[in-house]
Design a protein around this motif. Structure first.
Motif, PDB file in Angstrom:
ATOM      1  N   ASP A 167      16.806 -19.178 -25.635  1.00  0.00           N
ATOM      2  CA  ASP A 167      17.026 -17.811 -25.179  1.00  0.00           C
ATOM      3  C   ASP A 167      18.468 -17.359 -25.370  1.00  0.00           C
ATOM      4  O   ASP A 167      18.906 -16.380 -24.760  1.00  0.00           O
ATOM      5  CB  ASP A 167      16.644 -17.676 -23.702  1.00  0.00           C
ATOM      6  CG  ASP A 167      17.406 -18.655 -22.815  1.00  0.00           C
ATOM      7  OD1 ASP A 167      18.099 -19.522 -23.374  1.00  0.00           O
ATOM      8  OD2 ASP A 167      17.287 -18.536 -21.584  1.00  0.00           O
ATOM      9  N   ASP A 168      19.235 -18.033 -26.223  1.00  0.00           N
ATOM     10  CA  ASP A 168      20.621 -17.636 -26.508  1.00  0.00           C
ATOM     11  C   ASP A 168      20.603 -16.335 -27.303  1.00  0.00           C
ATOM     12  O   ASP A 168      20.059 -16.287 -28.418  1.00  0.00           O
ATOM     13  CB  ASP A 168      21.310 -18.746 -27.303  1.00  0.00           C
ATOM     14  CG  ASP A 168      22.800 -18.467 -27.502  1.00  0.00           C
ATOM     15  OD1 ASP A 168      23.266 -17.403 -27.054  1.00  0.00           O
ATOM     16  OD2 ASP A 168      23.477 -19.322 -28.097  1.00  0.00           O
ATOM     17  N   PRO A 169      21.202 -15.257 -26.785  1.00  0.00           N
ATOM     18  CA  PRO A 169      21.133 -13.968 -27.489  1.00  0.00           C
ATOM     19  C   PRO A 169      22.174 -13.812 -28.585  1.00  0.00           C
ATOM     20  O   PRO A 169      22.113 -12.837 -29.355  1.00  0.00           O
ATOM     21  CB  PRO A 169      21.380 -12.954 -26.372  1.00  0.00           C
ATOM     22  CG  PRO A 169      22.279 -13.671 -25.414  1.00  0.00           C
ATOM     23  CD  PRO A 169      21.868 -15.119 -25.469  1.00  0.00           C
ATOM     24  N   VAL A 170      23.109 -14.723 -28.690  1.00  0.00           N
ATOM     25  CA  VAL A 170      24.195 -14.568 -29.660  1.00  0.00           C
ATOM     26  C   VAL A 170      23.656 -14.769 -31.073  1.00  0.00           C
ATOM     27  O   VAL A 170      22.877 -15.698 -31.345  1.00  0.00           O
ATOM     28  CB  VAL A 170      25.331 -15.570 -29.373  1.00  0.00           C
ATOM     29  CG1 VAL A 170      26.443 -15.440 -30.419  1.00  0.00           C
ATOM     30  CG2 VAL A 170      25.890 -15.349 -27.979  1.00  0.00           C
ATOM     31  N   ARG A 183      16.242  -8.472 -24.315  1.00  0.00           N
ATOM     32  CA  ARG A 183      16.047  -9.375 -23.188  1.00  0.00           C
ATOM     33  C   ARG A 183      16.257  -8.695 -21.836  1.00  0.00           C
ATOM     34  O   ARG A 183      15.531  -8.962 -20.871  1.00  0.00           O
ATOM     35  CB  ARG A 183      17.002 -10.567 -23.307  1.00  0.00           C
ATOM     36  CG  ARG A 183      16.764 -11.657 -22.291  1.00  0.00           C
ATOM     37  CD  ARG A 183      17.829 -12.732 -22.362  1.00  0.00           C
ATOM     38  NE  ARG A 183      19.121 -12.236 -21.878  1.00  0.00           N
ATOM     39  CZ  ARG A 183      20.223 -12.998 -21.789  1.00  0.00           C
ATOM     40  NH1 ARG A 183      20.181 -14.255 -22.202  1.00  0.00           N
ATOM     41  NH2 ARG A 183      21.351 -12.485 -21.347  1.00  0.00           N
ATOM     42  N   ASP A 184      17.248  -7.774 -21.742  1.00  0.00           N
ATOM     43  CA  ASP A 184      17.669  -7.286 -20.431  1.00  0.00           C
ATOM     44  C   ASP A 184      17.518  -5.778 -20.231  1.00  0.00           C
ATOM     45  O   ASP A 184      17.611  -5.306 -19.099  1.00  0.00           O
ATOM     46  CB  ASP A 184      19.140  -7.660 -20.175  1.00  0.00           C
ATOM     47  CG  ASP A 184      19.355  -9.165 -20.187  1.00  0.00           C
ATOM     48  OD1 ASP A 184      18.434  -9.888 -19.766  1.00  0.00           O
ATOM     49  OD2 ASP A 184      20.444  -9.607 -20.625  1.00  0.00           O
ATOM     50  N   HIS A 185      17.336  -5.007 -21.302  1.00  0.00           N
ATOM     51  CA  HIS A 185      17.269  -3.549 -21.123  1.00  0.00           C
ATOM     52  C   HIS A 185      16.008  -3.162 -20.359  1.00  0.00           C
ATOM     53  O   HIS A 185      14.927  -3.718 -20.593  1.00  0.00           O
ATOM     54  CB  HIS A 185      17.302  -2.840 -22.478  1.00  0.00           C
ATOM     55  CG  HIS A 185      17.526  -1.362 -22.370  1.00  0.00           C
ATOM     56  ND1 HIS A 185      16.495  -0.464 -22.229  1.00  0.00           N
ATOM     57  CD2 HIS A 185      18.675  -0.647 -22.368  1.00  0.00           C
ATOM     58  CE1 HIS A 185      16.983   0.758 -22.154  1.00  0.00           C
ATOM     59  NE2 HIS A 185      18.303   0.681 -22.236  1.00  0.00           N
ATOM     60  N   THR A 214      23.656  -9.253 -31.880  1.00  0.00           N
ATOM     61  CA  THR A 214      23.806  -9.797 -30.524  1.00  0.00           C
ATOM     62  C   THR A 214      23.515  -8.724 -29.473  1.00  0.00           C
ATOM     63  O   THR A 214      22.829  -8.978 -28.476  1.00  0.00           O
ATOM     64  CB  THR A 214      25.231 -10.351 -30.335  1.00  0.00           C
ATOM     65  OG1 THR A 214      25.466 -11.402 -31.283  1.00  0.00           O
ATOM     66  CG2 THR A 214      25.409 -10.898 -28.937  1.00  0.00           C
ATOM     67  N   PHE A 215      24.030  -7.517 -29.718  1.00  0.00           N
ATOM     68  CA  PHE A 215      23.753  -6.408 -28.795  1.00  0.00           C
ATOM     69  C   PHE A 215      22.262  -6.099 -28.730  1.00  0.00           C
ATOM     70  O   PHE A 215      21.704  -5.858 -27.661  1.00  0.00           O
ATOM     71  CB  PHE A 215      24.538  -5.166 -29.248  1.00  0.00           C
ATOM     72  CG  PHE A 215      24.311  -3.960 -28.387  1.00  0.00           C
ATOM     73  CD1 PHE A 215      24.974  -3.814 -27.180  1.00  0.00           C
ATOM     74  CD2 PHE A 215      23.422  -2.965 -28.778  1.00  0.00           C
ATOM     75  CE1 PHE A 215      24.766  -2.698 -26.394  1.00  0.00           C
ATOM     76  CE2 PHE A 215      23.203  -1.860 -28.002  1.00  0.00           C
ATOM     77  CZ  PHE A 215      23.877  -1.718 -26.786  1.00  0.00           C
ATOM     78  N   ASN A 257      19.787  -8.206 -29.380  1.00  0.00           N
ATOM     79  CA  ASN A 257      19.115  -9.309 -28.681  1.00  0.00           C
ATOM     80  C   ASN A 257      19.261  -9.182 -27.163  1.00  0.00           C
ATOM     81  O   ASN A 257      18.313  -9.461 -26.417  1.00  0.00           O
ATOM     82  CB  ASN A 257      19.679 -10.649 -29.151  1.00  0.00           C
ATOM     83  CG  ASN A 257      19.315 -10.967 -30.591  1.00  0.00           C
ATOM     84  OD1 ASN A 257      18.317 -10.463 -31.107  1.00  0.00           O
ATOM     85  ND2 ASN A 257      20.134 -11.796 -31.239  1.00  0.00           N
ATOM     86  N   LEU A 258      20.435  -8.777 -26.703  1.00  0.00           N
ATOM     87  CA  LEU A 258      20.640  -8.567 -25.263  1.00  0.00           C
ATOM     88  C   LEU A 258      19.774  -7.409 -24.753  1.00  0.00           C
ATOM     89  O   LEU A 258      19.223  -7.465 -23.655  1.00  0.00           O
ATOM     90  CB  LEU A 258      22.121  -8.282 -24.977  1.00  0.00           C
ATOM     91  CG  LEU A 258      23.070  -9.482 -25.089  1.00  0.00           C
ATOM     92  CD1 LEU A 258      24.522  -9.024 -24.987  1.00  0.00           C
ATOM     93  CD2 LEU A 258      22.765 -10.500 -24.002  1.00  0.00           C
TER      94      LEU A 258
END
Length: 222
Positions: A176-179, A199-201, A192-193, A195-196
């Motif tokens: 689950d590493d978003p980098v 996952r989180d939006h 990376t943005f 992927n974040l």
């Protein structure tokens, strides 16, 4: 020499349109004095009160008022100043339309004002709009949750895509590493943005599958 004119009203109050008009039984008298040439004589602030309506007995509940043409911004109104009721009739220091009222309680407003009608219509209109909006939001929310449930069922049937793990510098150390570990700096930042966001939006994450299947889309939608 002088002349005088007296008019009594017992059946109809000519000032009934005024909001200050008391309700209940009444007796009105208009008394005017005129000079010999017909000029109207003003009688006001008399040192000795004038007795009017003396043929009528005054009761404890009776109230004497006179019509003041200058009150209520020039529209006129019933006022108490300069009058008092005695055993018979009213005592007044000026001449005008004098009334003896048996009930001085506030008049009943049977019809709503134009402002009240406008506000009532506005409240009904906005309440109707609010009900429609709340119903639409509940319907969209229900459809969205149903869609999330069906997507979860489809995700369960798909195999989980596993990343090739690395040392955290050249590759991810966890699934689950978003980098993003691409060589291009701009591409690395954008991916990376993204992927974040997946996952989180609060909204985008609902449309993306959790890589470890720890959180379902139905839970994200809720």
């Amino acid at each position: 020499s002088y002349g005088w004119q007296s008019v009594q009203y017992t059946q109809m109050n000519p000032m009934v349109w005024s909001p200050t008009s008391p309700v209940g039984p009444f007796l009105l008298m208009s008394l005017d004095l005129y000079a010999d040439d017909g000029t109207h004589l003003e009688v006001e602030r008399e040192g000795i009160p004038l007795e009017v309506l003396t043929e009528q007995s005054s009761f404890a509940s009776a109230a004497c008022q006179f019509w003041d043409w200058e009150a209520n911004n020039g529209l006129g109104a019933w006022v108490h100043s300069g009058l008092m009721n005695g055993e018979n009739g009213c005592s007044s220091t000026h001449l005008s339309i004098v009334g003896m009222f048996m009930d001085v309680s506030a008049p009943l407003v049977e019809l709503p004002s134009a402002a009240d009608v406008f506000l009532e219509d506005a409240v009904v209109q906005y309440n109707f709009i609010a009900v429609i909006m709340i119903g639409a939001m509940l319907a969209i929310n229900g459809v969205f949750h149903y869609w999330g449930h069906k997507q979860d069922e489809a995700d369960m049937a798909k195999p989980v895509e596993m990343k090739k793990l690395g040392d955290g510098i050249s590759g991810p150390r966890a699934q689950d590493d978003p980098v993003d570990y691409s060589s291009s700096g701009v591409a690395q930042l954008c991916r990376t943005f993204w992927n974040l966001a997946k996952r989180d939006h609060i909204l985008v994450a609902c449309f993306c599958r959790c890589e470890k299947m720890r959180v379902t889309r139905l839970q994200k939608a809720s």
